[in-house]
Design an enzyme around this catalytic site. Structure first.
Site: not given
Length: 260
Positions: A43-44, A83, A138
């Site tokens: 993530d990221d 995301c 998420h």
């Protein structure tokens, strides 16, 4: 050797790694057996934040070695630069807008990946796979059972957080395992996520059915917390924020190596 394929997103928000694992690919094909599958999602993670994609500072030896053994896609695109919709694209193969997920999902908004979506995990289940999700989900706004969970979307075993690890990557308190809150945990989220995946693989790898494990790291998304031993890899980086980020990527890389 294991047959491994490396897939890296070119979007700045996420990186993906797909592995089809078997000792002898030719023998597997002739036998008609299905390979075990491992899908790693970060993530990221910036496109240029791995050594194998040219970063001169951040140390990612395990992913670099894996990339050297497999395939790097230099023109591969995330379905979204954000995301939640990028995760919806991974799970469904659809343009995320068609799933009703346009941006990252705030809590208690009612936005989620609906039950009627056909996910890759459901398809794997129908093809005879035992499935696991470990890490950040998420794809729902609520984590109280009122919205679909990983279990509703095709995962036999799940150990997940609704969004980011809270209060940060160190000693998270918000994991749920198969619908039951786990409570406060000790350690760093990357280690905790990989520990769960390893235990799943230990339980199922000797069974006749193949397995598919989706290991979705929080790292290196904020709020970051990195073990000092990995921050110590960067004694010449005097910006503490950068050092913690670099250490977070290296810690995630270390855990991928332990998983393999």
């Amino acid at each position: 050797m294991l047959r491994r394929e490396f897939i890296k997103s070119s979007a700045a928000v996420t990186g993906s790694l797909f592995l089809g694992m078997h000792e002898n690919a030719a023998a597997l094909q002739s036998s008609g057996k299905k390979p075990n599958l491992l899908y790693v999602f970060c993530d990221d993670l910036g496109y240029g934040d791995l050594g194998c994609f040219g970063n001169p500072v951040i140390r990612t030896p395990r992913l670099d070695a894996l990339a050297a053994e497999g395939m790097r896609l230099t023109d591969c695109y995330s379905s979204s630069p954000v995301c939640s919709p990028s995760r919806a694209g991974v799970m469904t193969g659809r343009t995320p807008n068609r799933t009703g997920i346009f941006d990252w999902i705030p809590e208690n908004t009612g936005i989620c990946l609906k039950n009627d979506e056909i996910t890759v995990a459901k398809l794997l289940q129908s093809a005879g796979y035992t499935t696991c999700h470990s890490g950040k989900w998420h794809l729902a706004s609520r984590w109280d059972g009122s919205e679909p969970t990983p279990g509703d979307h095709g995962f036999d075993h799940w150990f997940s957080t609704q969004n980011n690890a809270q209060p940060n990557h160190h000693n998270p308190v918000n994991f749920i395992r198969n619908g039951t809150p786990v409570g406060p945990l000790e350690g760093y989220s990357s280690t905790i996520i990989v520990n769960e995946a390893i235990e799943f693989i230990k339980k199922v790898h000797t069974q006749p059915k193949p397995f598919a494990a989706f290991v979705w790291f929080h790292s290196p998304h904020e709020p970051i917390a990195s073990a000092q031993e990995f921050m110590d890899w960067y004694p010449n980086v005097h910006d503490s924020t950068k050092a913690e980020y670099f250490g977070n990527v290296s810690q995630m890389d270390y855990e991928v190596g332990r998983l393999l």
